[in-house]
Design an enzyme around this catalytic site. Sequence first.
Site, PDB file in Angstrom:
ATOM      1  N   VAL A  96      21.442 -52.658  34.230  1.00 51.74           N
ATOM      2  CA  VAL A  96      22.541 -51.867  34.941  1.00 51.74           C
ATOM      3  C   VAL A  96      23.915 -51.972  34.175  1.00 51.74           C
ATOM      4  CG1 VAL A  96      24.084 -52.480  36.847  1.00 51.74           C
ATOM      5  CG2 VAL A  96      21.500 -52.448  37.432  1.00 51.74           C
TER       6      VAL A  96
ATOM      7  N   SER B 174      24.991 -62.339  35.014  1.00 47.96           N
ATOM      8  CA  SER B 174      24.535 -61.184  34.521  1.00 47.96           C
ATOM      9  C   SER B 174      26.040 -60.227  34.029  1.00 47.96           C
ATOM     10  CB  SER B 174      23.710 -60.472  35.684  1.00 47.96           C
ATOM     11  OG  SER B 174      23.460 -58.850  34.871  1.00 47.96           O
TER      12      SER B 174
ATOM     13  N   LYS C 279      15.260 -55.250  25.864  1.00 48.31           N
ATOM     14  CA  LYS C 279      16.002 -55.057  27.064  1.00 48.31           C
ATOM     15  C   LYS C 279      17.486 -55.116  26.708  1.00 48.31           C
ATOM     16  CE  LYS C 279      17.178 -58.141  30.998  1.00 48.31           C
ATOM     17  NZ  LYS C 279      16.895 -59.114  31.893  1.00 48.31           N
TER      18      LYS C 279
ATOM     19  N   GLU D 284      18.394 -46.359  35.901  1.00 43.55           N
ATOM     20  CA  GLU D 284      18.021 -47.086  34.808  1.00 43.55           C
ATOM     21  C   GLU D 284      16.624 -47.304  34.221  1.00 43.55           C
ATOM     22  OE1 GLU D 284      17.324 -51.039  35.006  1.00 43.55           O
ATOM     23  OE2 GLU D 284      17.783 -51.316  37.159  1.00 43.55           O
TER      24      GLU D 284
ATOM     25  N   LYS E 280      19.754 -59.186  43.351  1.00 41.37           N
ATOM     26  CA  LYS E 280      18.306 -59.850  43.418  1.00 41.37           C
ATOM     27  C   LYS E 280      18.394 -61.149  44.252  1.00 41.37           C
ATOM     28  CE  LYS E 280      17.584 -58.336  39.194  1.00 41.37           C
ATOM     29  NZ  LYS E 280      17.776 -56.991  38.772  1.00 41.37           N
TER      30      LYS E 280
HETATM   31  N1  PSU Z   1      16.564 -53.938  39.856  1.00 41.74           N
HETATM   32  C1  PSU Z   1      15.206 -54.180  40.005  1.00 41.74           C
HETATM   33  N2  PSU Z   1      14.463 -54.509  38.803  1.00 41.74           N
HETATM   34  C2  PSU Z   1      15.082 -55.039  38.006  1.00 41.74           C
HETATM   35  C3  PSU Z   1      16.394 -54.746  37.580  1.00 41.74           C
HETATM   36  C4  PSU Z   1      17.031 -54.206  38.703  1.00 41.74           C
HETATM   37  O1  PSU Z   1      14.653 -53.763  41.096  1.00 41.74           O
HETATM   38  O2  PSU Z   1      14.145 -55.418  36.898  1.00 41.74           O
HETATM   39  C5  PSU Z   1      16.861 -55.146  36.232  1.00 41.74           C
HETATM   40  C6  PSU Z   1      18.287 -54.225  36.015  1.00 41.74           C
HETATM   41  O3  PSU Z   1      18.141 -53.674  34.859  1.00 41.74           O
HETATM   42  C7  PSU Z   1      19.324 -55.468  35.943  1.00 41.74           C
HETATM   43  C8  PSU Z   1      18.440 -56.429  35.201  1.00 41.74           C
HETATM   44  O4  PSU Z   1      20.459 -54.959  35.145  1.00 41.74           O
HETATM   45  O5  PSU Z   1      17.272 -56.507  36.193  1.00 41.74           O
HETATM   46  C9  PSU Z   1      19.279 -57.735  35.489  1.00 41.74           C
HETATM   47  O6  PSU Z   1      18.915 -58.560  34.338  1.00 41.74           O
HETATM   48  P1  PSU Z   1      19.945 -59.875  33.741  1.00 41.74           P
HETATM   49  O7  PSU Z   1      19.565 -60.848  34.989  1.00 41.74           O
HETATM   50  O8  PSU Z   1      19.325 -60.718  32.709  1.00 41.74           O
HETATM   51  O9  PSU Z   1      21.233 -59.423  33.640  1.00 41.74           O
HETATM   52 MN    MN Z   2      21.702 -63.669  32.008  1.00 36.28          MN
END
Ligand code: PSU
Ligand code: MN
Length: 308
Positions: A110, A144, A90, A29, A163
């Site tokens: 992702v 997410s 993004k 990604e 995360k």
């Molecule tokens: N993994 C990491 N760092 C990141 C991400 C994943 O080590 O920054 C990114 C991925 O692209 C994941 C996104 O889809 O963070 C999630 O963002 P959100 O919580 O806004 O869906």
């Molecule tokens: Mn979100």
Amino acid sequence: MRTTADSILQPSDEVAQALAAGAPVVALESTIISHGLPQPRNLEVARELEAVVRAAGAVPATIAVLDGVAKVGLDEVELERIATESGLRKLGQRDLPVAAALKASGATTVSATAFLAARAGIRIFATGGLGGVHRGWTEDQDESADLDTLARTRITIVCAGVKSILDVPATLQRLETRGVTVAGYRTDSFPGFYLHSSGEPVDWRIESPEQAAAIMRGQDALGGAHTALIVANPVPEDRQLDPALHDRVLAEALAAAGRDGVTGQAITPYLLGYLVRGTQGASLEANLAAVRGNTALAAQIALAWSRP
Ligand code: PSU
Ligand code: MN
């Protein structure tokens, strides 16, 4: 010109040839590069992850949208754009048609990467940590889009869990409800992204890339909904972030995000950035150790998958 899949979804020649030959390919990604890691380290990492895949004998396919075209496999100039261009968006899966229509450029999360990879015919994908259910979900319902995409996309994603800024038990619960298969790689506990363990158990443990490939064959043989396989691969214990430091700085980061009123797409990059600064870069090293390990394992699974 008529809008067709071919005009807005373009594999590189190398990726197209590898897929046609049934050779191993690993999707990577781009949001982690553009929004998840600080410059200039991010460009080095982008190159390094591709090198890890190549060293294992597979073809890397970093995915991003450039000038409205979803590129599957980037050249050096394109990789540099992802790492350095200011104002890069993004993009989640739902943003892709808009980016195509408006000829916008953006890094793919992702959800968008898994979707595009599967559309291009790639089965294996490596990242750092998945998105999921945020802490405080009862107030803002922030979950997410990664989870929804994984519930309806036939892809194998190698990650160090979700995360640790998230509500991990709630995320695991959602994955169960949505029918996403989860296996721990040489572990009985669900990894904690920066931490070796999240403290939550994982129901299935696998020991080898061949076992992952066997599960994938089982998914296809059984049929049914096109769900993902999550291979949860922990950062090695000697590379993890110190758990006490993690807990302290994360608490500060969450409090600061609340004070600053950060929400929506901005919250994840905000928290990750806060952790990097608040741990003097130690969280970055743990994050990178996790992504490197996941990328290497994804390449091994791609090799096992390509062997009949
Ligand atoms: N993994 C990491 N760092 C990141 C991400 C994943 O080590 O920054 C990114 C991925 O692209 C994941 C996104 O889809 O963070 C999630 O963002 P959100 O919580 O806004 O869906
Ligand atoms: Mn979100």
